[in-house]
Enzyme design. Structure first.
Site, mmCIF file in Angstrom:
data_model
loop_
_atom_site.group_PDB
_atom_site.id
_atom_site.type_symbol
_atom_site.label_atom_id
_atom_site.label_comp_id
_atom_site.label_asym_id
_atom_site.label_seq_id
_atom_site.Cartn_x
_atom_site.Cartn_y
_atom_site.Cartn_z
ATOM 1 N N ASP A 150 113.385 19.233 -41.797
ATOM 2 C CA ASP A 150 112.081 20.209 -42.750
ATOM 3 C C ASP A 150 111.548 20.204 -43.152
ATOM 4 O OD1 ASP A 150 112.095 21.925 -40.088
ATOM 5 O OD2 ASP A 150 113.486 23.413 -41.139
ATOM 6 N N TYR A 192 125.933 18.738 -43.643
ATOM 7 C CA TYR A 192 124.480 19.692 -45.016
ATOM 8 C C TYR A 192 124.829 20.512 -45.727
ATOM 9 C CZ TYR A 192 120.876 18.663 -40.589
ATOM 10 O OH TYR A 192 120.733 18.259 -39.588
ATOM 11 N N ASP A 198 113.177 30.969 -43.722
ATOM 12 C CA ASP A 198 113.279 29.980 -44.798
ATOM 13 C C ASP A 198 111.540 29.929 -45.481
ATOM 14 O OD1 ASP A 198 111.002 28.300 -43.809
ATOM 15 O OD2 ASP A 198 111.965 26.368 -43.510
ATOM 16 N N ARG A 229 118.144 26.941 -40.018
ATOM 17 C CA ARG A 229 117.373 27.692 -40.800
ATOM 18 C C ARG A 229 118.069 29.432 -40.106
ATOM 19 N NH1 ARG A 229 112.128 27.679 -39.533
ATOM 20 N NH2 ARG A 229 112.265 25.240 -37.859
#
Length: 234
Positions: free
Chosen positions: A53, A81, A95, A187
């Protein structure tokens, strides 16, 4: 072969093709990163092996030339991540890009509560994609419905969370590290994590640090790649 930091890019053959590790900047799309790499290296054909993203940073694997046929091989690798959830707030995009509103009270939440909540996401889970995503419903991207204020039923898909570590809690922020299969929306984990705690949450910060055994530490920044290309052509 895959081009990592300190790789001599003059040895790259655009026709034969390779893959290159890129460290994507914040507020840039994965598509724009591919476009810039194509321009810098004078490539005709290129694509990424799993998008990030715009608000996320970190590792992109960009394949070009004949190596684009191997994109699915990289897409199937596990991803790692690091990032932060913000508790007590909610976002319609889950987000920072969305409309952020107040959630619930977080004053009674402690570190053990976080550990209890994260345990619910470990292993194989069912996950629905966010409404603001490129996943499709009846052939139409979900974000197109979302932009019109329409929420549609989404099919939950099986994904795997191999490891979910809570690194630190400094209210309202929860620092985490997650290792997962392809297809996971971090997310959505942030949003669902907040729901489990009863206070709401959104993804405040995200960085992809590994794809399989490939590390962002070995990746080129776009500007770095550009400067290397300029010096090679000088």
């Amino acid at each position: 072969m895959i081009a990592k930091k300190n790789f001599d890019i003059s040895k790259i053959d655009p026709e034969i093709g390779e893959a290159i590790l890129i460290d994507k900047d914040i507020n840039k799309t994965s598509f724009s990163a591919v476009y810039k790499v194509k321009k810098i290296l004078n490539l005709k054909k290129a694509g990424h092996a799993g998008s990030l993203d715009p608000k996320a940073t970190g590792l992109l694997i960009i394949c070009f030339g004949k190596h684009t046929k191997n994109i699915s091989m990289y897409q199937n690798l596990k991803k790692t991540y690091i990032g932060k959830f913000c508790l007590g707030k909610i976002s319609n995009t889950y987000d920072l890009e969305g409309e952020i509103r107040d959630g619930g009270d977080i004053s009674g939440i402690n570190f053990n509560d976080l550990l209890d909540a994260k345990a619910l996401f470990e292993g194989e889970i069912l996950q629905k994609p966010p409404m603001f995503s490129a996943a499709k419903k009846d052939g139409k991207a979900l974000y197109k419905y979302a932009r019109k204020g329409i929420e549609v039923e989404r099919e939950a898909k099986k994904v795997s969370i191999y490891r979910f570590d809570i690194l630190k809690y400094e209210p309202p922020y929860v620092a985490f590290e997650i290792e997962c299969s392809k297809g996971v929306y971090i997310r959505s984990i942030a949003h669902d994590f907040g729901e489990k705690l009863g206070c709401g949450a959104y993804l405040h910060e995200l960085r992809r640090i590994k794809i399989g055994d490939y590390s962002v530490d070995d990746a080129f920044k776009i500007n770095e790649l550009k400067q290397i290309a300029i010096s090679k052509n000088a």
